[in-house]
Design an enzyme around this catalytic site. Structure first.
Site, PDB file in Angstrom:
ATOM      1  N   ASN A 192       0.919  -1.306  -0.075  1.00 48.60           N
ATOM      2  CA  ASN A 192      -0.070   0.081  -0.004  1.00 48.60           C
ATOM      3  C   ASN A 192       0.833   1.299   0.137  1.00 48.60           C
ATOM      4  O   ASN A 192       0.471   2.219   0.556  1.00 48.60           O
ATOM      5  CB  ASN A 192      -1.065   0.112   1.162  1.00 48.60           C
ATOM      6  CG  ASN A 192      -2.011  -1.264   1.418  1.00 48.60           C
ATOM      7  OD1 ASN A 192      -2.192  -1.592   0.234  1.00 48.60           O
ATOM      8  ND2 ASN A 192      -2.099  -1.834   2.305  1.00 48.60           N
ATOM      9  N   ARG A 193       1.998   1.078  -0.348  1.00 46.54           N
ATOM     10  CA  ARG A 193       2.751   2.338  -0.597  1.00 46.54           C
ATOM     11  C   ARG A 193       3.301   3.018   0.722  1.00 46.54           C
ATOM     12  O   ARG A 193       3.920   3.940   0.754  1.00 46.54           O
ATOM     13  CB  ARG A 193       2.290   3.341  -1.498  1.00 46.54           C
ATOM     14  CG  ARG A 193       2.103   2.855  -2.879  1.00 46.54           C
ATOM     15  CD  ARG A 193       3.337   2.574  -3.586  1.00 46.54           C
ATOM     16  NE  ARG A 193       3.390   2.164  -5.173  1.00 46.54           N
ATOM     17  CZ  ARG A 193       3.262   1.102  -5.524  1.00 46.54           C
ATOM     18  NH1 ARG A 193       3.515  -0.199  -4.557  1.00 46.54           N
ATOM     19  NH2 ARG A 193       3.228   0.905  -6.644  1.00 46.54           N
TER      20      ARG A 193
END
Ligand SMILES: Cc1cc2nc3c(=O)[nH]c(=O)nc-3n(C[C@H](O)[C@H](O)[C@H](O)COP(=O)(O)O)c2cc1C
Length: 215
Positions: A192-193
């Site tokens: 999710n970065r």
């Protein structure tokens, strides 16, 4: 011409980097990451790094070189002192090194000052190189325009004849730089970065201070 890359996307899931697990000295973390990548995520030339300098034209320039040694003091690579990077470093020794180890989903960014290593250390490394590489260093005015490939190959052939049965001495224009770090950032890709980024900076009293950065 157009190529849309907006769907190129990957989730990073191979590891994590938590402040509580990091050593006081970033060189130790560098060593363990380097060894882990070499052992568990083999890739071509783990020691290949991008070296970025500020050129005489005011532009930054990156190029890949091979890291040949690291110690608590810094990171050593070898090159031609009269090359474009050599001239850039003579003008501004502030440089940046970076590694991207895609198998491990890791990046390391090192800012520091480059200085020439002692001539006897460059001699020692030069002596350890195969003769072909030694003569190649002699044959190439690195970064200068050369008329053709033939000119280079003929120069090498002439050197091979001239040095037959003789040892090749290191030319003064070729040698090592040590990059003494002032900051080292470790980046570990996460889902999710929400990647992990730990930045070490060297304080005036030579203590390393570490902080987490937002991804
Ligand atoms: C994998 C790889 C390793 C390289 N290793 C070195 C090196 O150790 N030393 C070096 O001077 N150039 C090395 N080069 C070539 C440099 O990228 C660059 O072309 C050269 O140093 C001239 O750069 P400059 O004109 O910016 O000074 C390497 C290139 C690659 C792709």
């Amino acid at each position: 011409m157009e190529k849309d890359l907006s769907n190129y996307r990957k989730s990073y899931e191979k590891g994590e980097l938590l402040l509580k697990d990091t050593p006081e000295n970033p060189l130790e973390l560098f060593r363990s990451w380097f060894n882990e990548v070499d052992q568990h995520f083999p890739q071509d030339e783990t020691n290949a790094m991008t070296v970025s300098t500020i050129g005489l034209d005011g532009y930054p320039k990156n190029r890949v070189v091979l890291l040949k040694k690291f110690t608590y003091e810094g990171f050593i690579f070898y090159t031609n002192y009269q090359s474009e990077k050599g001239k850039a470093i003579a003008n501004n020794p502030n440089i940046c090194l970076s590694f991207f180890w895609h198998g491990a989903e890791r990046q390391i960014i090192i800012k520091g000052k480059a200085e020439k290593i002692a001539p006897n250390l460059s001699d020692g490394y030069f002596e350890s190189r195969p003769k072909g590489s030694q003569l190649g260093a002699l044959a190439s005015n690195q970064s200068e325009v050369v008329e053709s490939r033939d000119v280079l190959e003929n120069k090498l052939k002439a050197l091979e004849i001239a040095y037959k049965g003789k040892e090749v001495e290191r030319p003064e224009f070729w040698g090592g730089y040590i990059v003494k770090p002032i900051s080292i950032e470790f980046w570990q890709g996460r889902p999710n970065r929400l990647h992990d980024r730990i930045l070490y900076t060297l304080e005036e009293n030579y203590d390393w201070v570490k902080k987490r950065l937002s991804p």
